[in-house]
Enzyme design. Structure first.
Site, PDB file in Angstrom:
ATOM      1  N   ASP A 138      41.028  -8.356  22.605  1.00 47.21           N
ATOM      2  CA  ASP A 138      40.667  -7.845  23.939  1.00 47.21           C
ATOM      3  C   ASP A 138      41.755  -6.944  24.532  1.00 47.21           C
ATOM      4  O   ASP A 138      42.202  -7.150  25.673  1.00 47.21           O
ATOM      5  CB  ASP A 138      40.425  -9.018  24.907  1.00 47.21           C
ATOM      6  CG  ASP A 138      39.487 -10.080  24.361  1.00 47.21           C
ATOM      7  OD1 ASP A 138      38.519  -9.714  23.656  1.00 47.21           O
ATOM      8  OD2 ASP A 138      39.708 -11.271  24.647  1.00 47.21           O
ATOM      9  N   GLU A 142      29.307  -7.727  27.726  1.00 46.66           N
ATOM     10  CA  GLU A 142      30.635  -8.096  28.252  1.00 46.66           C
ATOM     11  C   GLU A 142      31.594  -6.936  27.998  1.00 46.66           C
ATOM     12  O   GLU A 142      31.203  -5.890  27.492  1.00 46.66           O
ATOM     13  CB  GLU A 142      31.148  -9.380  27.594  1.00 46.66           C
ATOM     14  CG  GLU A 142      31.352  -9.272  26.095  1.00 46.66           C
ATOM     15  CD  GLU A 142      31.742 -10.596  25.432  1.00 46.66           C
ATOM     16  OE1 GLU A 142      31.841 -11.642  26.111  1.00 46.66           O
ATOM     17  OE2 GLU A 142      31.943 -10.588  24.206  1.00 46.66           O
TER      18      GLU A 142
HETATM   19  O1  FUB Z   1      38.478 -13.360  24.129  1.00 41.64           O
HETATM   20  C1  FUB Z   1      37.476 -14.159  24.717  1.00 41.64           C
HETATM   21  C2  FUB Z   1      36.239 -13.375  24.944  1.00 41.64           C
HETATM   22  O2  FUB Z   1      35.787 -12.846  23.704  1.00 41.64           O
HETATM   23  C3  FUB Z   1      36.403 -12.150  25.804  1.00 41.64           C
HETATM   24  O3  FUB Z   1      36.483 -12.443  27.168  1.00 41.64           O
HETATM   25  C4  FUB Z   1      35.204 -11.396  25.403  1.00 41.64           C
HETATM   26  O4  FUB Z   1      35.184 -10.065  25.820  1.00 41.64           O
HETATM   27  C5  FUB Z   1      35.240 -11.555  23.905  1.00 41.64           C
HETATM   28  O5  FUB Z   1      36.081 -10.621  23.289  1.00 41.64           O
END
Ligand code: FUB
Length: 323
Positions: A16, A223
């Site tokens: 991320d 997301e």
């Molecule tokens: O790293 C945890 C979660 O996985 C993140 O918040 C999302 O975007 C995904 O990458």
């Protein structure tokens, strides 16, 4: 800097990545994946991060440096677990780490921690930012200094549980032919410790002006929002989750509506895909992650980067990360 499309560092698992340039130096704010042996599930319980490290690169020829732990969960009073994908904003001469985590009730919220240095260490606020929920904050500081926060993720990120305005633990996503859920948008105050406007959902529309539908899994928001500006146009890029693409939409306004434009990156090794886009020394780069370093274990990821190119009309050239 490491070779393009290779792990930036291999001493810890990172994911991320939010990349920014301060005083000519590149800083990367990733999640720090813990190498446990737990099972994966649709709620993301396997992503058990407890701290943040800041990575930095002095010049394009320098190695990537891990500046060590910049914030640990034990220092944050309101957090119970899962410090997920962070971002950083420079505002009013300070550096503000903005991060999601579960509060003591297990509900994802977004908090802030502050420093005089982009590498930290960061001092957290006592409580999360009032009025926030869900995950994946992206903080965009516009040319006029206004600070905009984009956030939200479905499934493990709990976005579908907020459709009534209150947390509904049984909340489900919309029907496939209904408009898809989209990220929240709010303005942050210049000290980045409170919302300066009520959160609203931004719109992501197709070429006919219709909202993308929940069943349109190759294009709809899941997301990982990221906003950058190129030639005066706001680009919102994000992960489509279940179809594993990074795609983008553009607008003349930071609050949208954003019109879907296309795909930035084809799927990587591993379930999640999450990125940032930054200009450095006249070139544009996308920072992203995959699971190459762990041979495909979803919660042991590694940050990589590669150059991002625009066509003359402002569209982005699609990247196949393994070509
Ligand atoms: O790293 C945890 C979660 O996985 C993140 O918040 C999302 O975007 C995904 O990458």
């Amino acid at each position: 800097m490491a070779e393009q499309r290779r792990p930036l560092i291999s001493s810890i698992f990172t994911a991320d990545p939010s990349a920014h340039v301060f005083d000519g130096k590149l800083y990367i704010y990733p999640s720090h994946d813990l190498p446990h042996n737990g099972e994966d599930n649709d709620d993301g319980d396997e992503y058990l991060m407890e701290d943040y490290h800041v990575l930095s690169i002095d010049t394009p020829d320098s190695p990537c440096v891990d500046n060590g732990e910049a914030l640990n969960m034990r220092e944050v009073k309101w957090v119970s677990k899962q410090m997920w994908a962070p971002d950083l904003a420079c505002s009013h001469g300070k550096y503000h780490l903005i991060f999601p985590a579960r509060d003591k009730d297990g509900i994802f919220r977004i908090g802030a921690a502050h420093s005089d240095s982009p590498a930290g260490p960061f001092t957290p606020d006592d409580d999360y930012i009032e009025g926030t929920c869900t995950i994946d904050p992206c903080v965009f500081v516009d040319g006029d200094g206004r600070v905009y926060l984009y956030y939200g993720g479905i499934w493990g990120g709990q976005l579908e549980k907020w459709q009534t305005g209150k947390f509904d633990p049984d909340g489900k996503g919309p029907a496939p032919d209904a408009p898809a859920l989209t990220p929240f948008f709010a303005e942050l105050n210049p000290d980045c410790n409170a919302l300066a406007s009520s959160p609203i959902h931004i719109r992501i529309i197709d070429e006919n002006g219709e909202d993308l539908k929940a069943g349109d899994e190759a294009r709809r928001y899941f997301e990982a929002p990221w906003v950058h500006k190129y030639n005066g146009v706001y680009y919102l890029s994000y992960s489509t989750g279940t179809s594993h693409y990074i795609v983008y939409a553009t607008s003349d306004s930071p609050v949208g509506p954003f019109t879907y434009r296309g795909r930035i990156m084809e799927p990587v090794i591993g379930w999640t895909t999450h990125h940032s886009i930054v200009e450095w020394n006249g070139k544009w780069y996308i920072f992203y992650h995959d699971c190459e370093l762990s041979n495909g274990i979803n919660h042991r990821r590694c940050v990589k980067y590669t150059e991002l190119k625009y066509n003359p009309d402002g569209t982005i050239v699609t990247i196949n990360p393994y070509e």
